[in-house]
Motif scaffolding. Structure first.
Motif, PDB file in Angstrom:
ATOM      1  N   THR A 112       0.820  -1.213   0.000  1.00  0.00           N
ATOM      2  CA  THR A 112       0.000   0.000   0.000  1.00  0.00           C
ATOM      3  C   THR A 112       0.856   1.267   0.000  1.00  0.00           C
ATOM      4  O   THR A 112       0.367   2.335  -0.346  1.00  0.00           O
ATOM      5  CB  THR A 112      -0.955   0.047   1.208  1.00  0.00           C
ATOM      6  OG1 THR A 112      -0.201  -0.191   2.386  1.00  0.00           O
ATOM      7  CG2 THR A 112      -2.044  -0.987   1.097  1.00  0.00           C
TER       8      THR A 112
ATOM      9  N   GLY B 244       3.454   1.781  -1.817  1.00  0.00           N
ATOM     10  CA  GLY B 244       4.087   2.011  -3.105  1.00  0.00           C
ATOM     11  C   GLY B 244       5.511   1.495  -3.196  1.00  0.00           C
ATOM     12  O   GLY B 244       6.164   1.662  -4.227  1.00  0.00           O
TER      13      GLY B 244
ATOM     14  N   ALA C 204       5.326  -1.268  -5.700  1.00  0.00           N
ATOM     15  CA  ALA C 204       5.099  -0.721  -7.038  1.00  0.00           C
ATOM     16  C   ALA C 204       6.384  -0.120  -7.592  1.00  0.00           C
ATOM     17  O   ALA C 204       6.706  -0.289  -8.770  1.00  0.00           O
ATOM     18  CB  ALA C 204       3.985   0.329  -6.996  1.00  0.00           C
TER      19      ALA C 204
ATOM     20  N   MET D   6       2.296   4.848  -5.060  1.00  0.00           N
ATOM     21  CA  MET D   6       1.841   3.578  -5.631  1.00  0.00           C
ATOM     22  C   MET D   6       1.161   3.842  -6.979  1.00  0.00           C
ATOM     23  O   MET D   6       1.448   3.168  -7.967  1.00  0.00           O
ATOM     24  CB  MET D   6       0.878   2.888  -4.677  1.00  0.00           C
ATOM     25  CG  MET D   6       0.372   1.559  -5.202  1.00  0.00           C
ATOM     26  SD  MET D   6      -0.751   0.772  -4.047  1.00  0.00           S
ATOM     27  CE  MET D   6      -2.222   1.746  -4.284  1.00  0.00           C
TER      28      MET D   6
ATOM     29  N   ASN E 171       2.592   2.674 -10.598  1.00  0.00           N
ATOM     30  CA  ASN E 171       1.733   1.807 -11.395  1.00  0.00           C
ATOM     31  C   ASN E 171       1.526   2.406 -12.784  1.00  0.00           C
ATOM     32  O   ASN E 171       1.488   1.690 -13.789  1.00  0.00           O
ATOM     33  CB  ASN E 171       0.383   1.587 -10.704  1.00  0.00           C
ATOM     34  CG  ASN E 171       0.481   0.512  -9.641  1.00  0.00           C
ATOM     35  OD1 ASN E 171       1.398  -0.307  -9.665  1.00  0.00           O
ATOM     36  ND2 ASN E 171      -0.441   0.525  -8.701  1.00  0.00           N
TER      37      ASN E 171
END
Lengths: 268, 354
Positions: free
Chosen positions: B109, B111, B114, B176, B180
């Motif tokens: 969560t 990031g 990511a 995040m 992404n």
């Protein structure tokens, strides 16, 4: 042998929170009450003394300048008890108080456990020892916070409105106990408190702050708490009595219009 | 001081009983993890008896050569990778939740995962190295560097005056989305081959485990866990809130940076080798918290063990859910983790607004 504050200032950006605060002295063995209206900078003053808030000026404890100590050393001597105790950590009351003890001292484990237990008993918390912090009422949580403070056995204890969430029984009990604690351990205890009757009754010395982060008066409660000064600093009409053989009484009668503060600053 | 006489059934005894109960729970979880590890090794397309597998683990020279090779070259690396990665992700999640004072914080969560994916994708799709002279470990190093960049960004935001830990978490969520999106760009321009590789990687898979990778993940654990243990009391103090932690003598800023970097190291190495595996970092610590509370002396080992156990069980499920097909573990953890995540959100709403 005392705590002394000279020319202490704190700024947040351009806002001046504490303005050259000087002449504050707190002595061991007695309670010093820090009083003043909202926003006068009481919490900031206590935090700066504890080294939690950055400040300029001179704070000394037993002739040692406090800015020469690192965070952990300073926290070992001075403990600041915050006003809002909101933690809902999954810790039992016993664990939370032991935590406060272990972060201050590295003494014998058995001794630490004993000390925690004694503190819990004194604050009437031992029946909650196994309960999680999240399951406590506001007043119970405040007493746990006080237990965390005293279990560290600091030289200076600064309590930011420690009785605000307590019922009348526990207000009196905690204050009486703090007076006894200061005497027995020769501890310096400064307590920010809004109830002026309680402040007058339990403290031997007072720091009165006014809007703009300035000190308006210091001294014995009888000298500091005058009706004239309460009108100036708090903008209230109040009746102050010192009856023989009874606790002092400060009775607020009416709020008056605030006629500008002496320093000419805006109230905030 | 009014001191009442100490009673025999003291709060000390109750506290010590509680500690013993916590240690027992640790032992039980450790034993369960060990059992799961053995079952994991015994599970696979080739049907071998548990006894054969155990013999192959204990004394590979005496076991039939085929079994010994399969166990030591294929199954044991995967099973041990599951354990170490589970430990890494759950420990990272536990400490991120602790330092950010937020039950939803974890490498996923915030990031960090990511960012690591983006770094890995740079290597897979464009062959870009963020660290010169590293071809063999290109993907891993890129993932690691980007994870560090993300955690430093989160920490830098925390240094601004008046920034709460909530803001740090929001910053992590923003990161995040950003990573992404950049990952999406790379996927868009990627060739068919590298896209397939990327997709496979981002679903999370234990299948490319090797002893050397296990060694690196273990090394990250060996470096960081002692740091967490050493800071145990201070980390517990942090859960009392920033202000009280500072009053207790904790250098909050420095502790937060140290622990954030260590957690990112754990998350980055895990993500770099096995891809994106969500929810272990979130669920592991939450189960540990329910079982033993947040005293770091037991919370941290419990989180690590719970993560290891969950990951090991996931590895078994990934092999047995569809016979003959090895499902990506990331999908399974997400499917199991989702209901838990939702219940967590509903529970925290009750606490905050109830």
């Amino acid at each position: 042998m005392s705590l002394a504050v000279e020319s202490l200032s704190v700024r947040f950006g351009r806002t001046r929170i504490l303005d050259n605060v000087s002449g504050l002295i707190a002595s061991p063995g007695e309670l010093t009450a820090l009083i003043g209206p909202n926003g006068a900078g009481k919490s900031t003053l206590l935090k700066s003394i504890a080294g939690i808030e950055k400040s300029t000026g001179h704070i000394s404890l037993d002739e040692t300048a406090l800015n020469t100590l690192d965070i952990a050393q300073r926290a070992g001597r001075i403990y600041y008890l915050p006003q809002d105790i909101t933690s809902r950590a999954a810790l039992s009351v016993f664990e939370a108080v032991l935590l406060a003890r272990r972060t201050a001292h590295r003494s014998d484990r058995q001794q630490d456990l004993q000390r925690v237990q004694r503190t819990l008993q004194t604050l009437e918390l031992d029946q909650y020892a196994e309960r999680d912090l999240g399951q406590l009422s506001g007043g119970q949580r405040q007493r746990v916070a006080i237990a965390q403070a005293v279990v560290r056995e600091p030289r200076v204890l600064m309590l930011d409105e420690p009785t605000s969430a307590l019922d009348l029984h526990h207000q009196l009990q905690v204050l009486e106990w703090l007076v006894a604690l200061a005497q027995e351990q020769q501890m310096i205890i400064v307590i920010a408190i809004h109830d002026l009757s309680l402040a007058a009754r339990f403290s031997r010395h007072m720091w009165l702050m006014g809007a703009g982060g300035v000190v308006r008066a210091t001294g014995a409660p009888e000298e500091v708490l005058t009706e004239e000064r309460l009108r100036e600093v708090y903008a209230i009409k109040a009746h102050v009595e010192w009856p023989e053989g009874e606790p002092p009484r400060v009775t607020p009668l009416a709020a008056t219009r605030q006629l500008g503060t002496p320093t000419g600053q805006q109230d905030f | 001081m009014t001191v009442t006489a100490p009673t025999t059934d003291s709060s000390i005894n109750k506290y010590l009983q509680r500690r013993r109960r916590h240690y027992w729970l640790l032992v039980v979880t450790a034993v369960l993890t060990l059992c799961s590890l053995v079952i994991d090794v015994a599970t696979g397309p080739g049907q071998y008896g548990l006894g054969d597998v155990l013999r192959a683990i204990v004394s590979p020279d005496d076991a039939p050569r085929a079994i010994a090779v399969i166990v030591w070259e294929i199954r044991l690396p995967v099973a041990l990778m599951a354990i170490t990665v589970g430990m890494s992700l759950a420990s990272a999640g536990a400490e991120m939740q602790t330092i950010l004072n937020n039950p939803l914080a974890d490498p996923f969560t915030l990031g960090i995962s990511a960012a690591a994916s983006f770094g890995a994708a740079l290597a897979i799709v464009l062959g870009v190295s963020l660290f010169p002279a590293a071809s063999e470990l290109l993907t891993t190093l890129n993932a690691f560097i980007m994870a560090m960049v993300a955690s430093l960004l989160i920490w830098l935001v925390s240094r601004l005056r008046g920034v709460s830990v909530q803001t740090m978490v929001l910053m992590g969520i923003a990161l995040m989305f950003f990573f992404n999106a950049t990952l999406g760009i790379l996927q868009y321009v990627a060739s068919a081959e590298s896209l397939q590789q990327l997709v496979f990687w981002s679903l999370g898979s234990l299948s490319r485990s090797s002893w050397s990778k296990i060694g690196i993940v273990t090394a990250a654990l060996v470096i960081t866990l002692p740091i967490f243990f050493f800071a145990g009391w201070r980390l517990t103090a942090l859960r009392m809130g920033d202000l009280q932690a500072r009053a207790l003598g904790v250098n909050v800023g420095r502790l937060r940076l140290t622990v954030l970097l260590c957690s990112s190291l754990l998350a980055a190495t895990a993500v770099a080798f096995v891809g994106i595996i969500g929810f272990i970092g979130l669920v592991g610590p939450h189960i540990a918290r329910m079982l033993v509370g947040e005293d770091q002396r037991v919370f941290l080992p419990m989180s690590a063990l719970t993560g290891a156990l969950l990951m090991s069980l996931t590895s078994i499920v990934s092999k047995t859910l569809v016979p003959g097909v090895l499902l990506p573990v990331g999908i399974i953890t997400a499917l199991i983790g989702l209901p838990f995540f939702i219940s967590l959100i509903l529970k925290s709403r009750r606490e905050v607004w109830g």
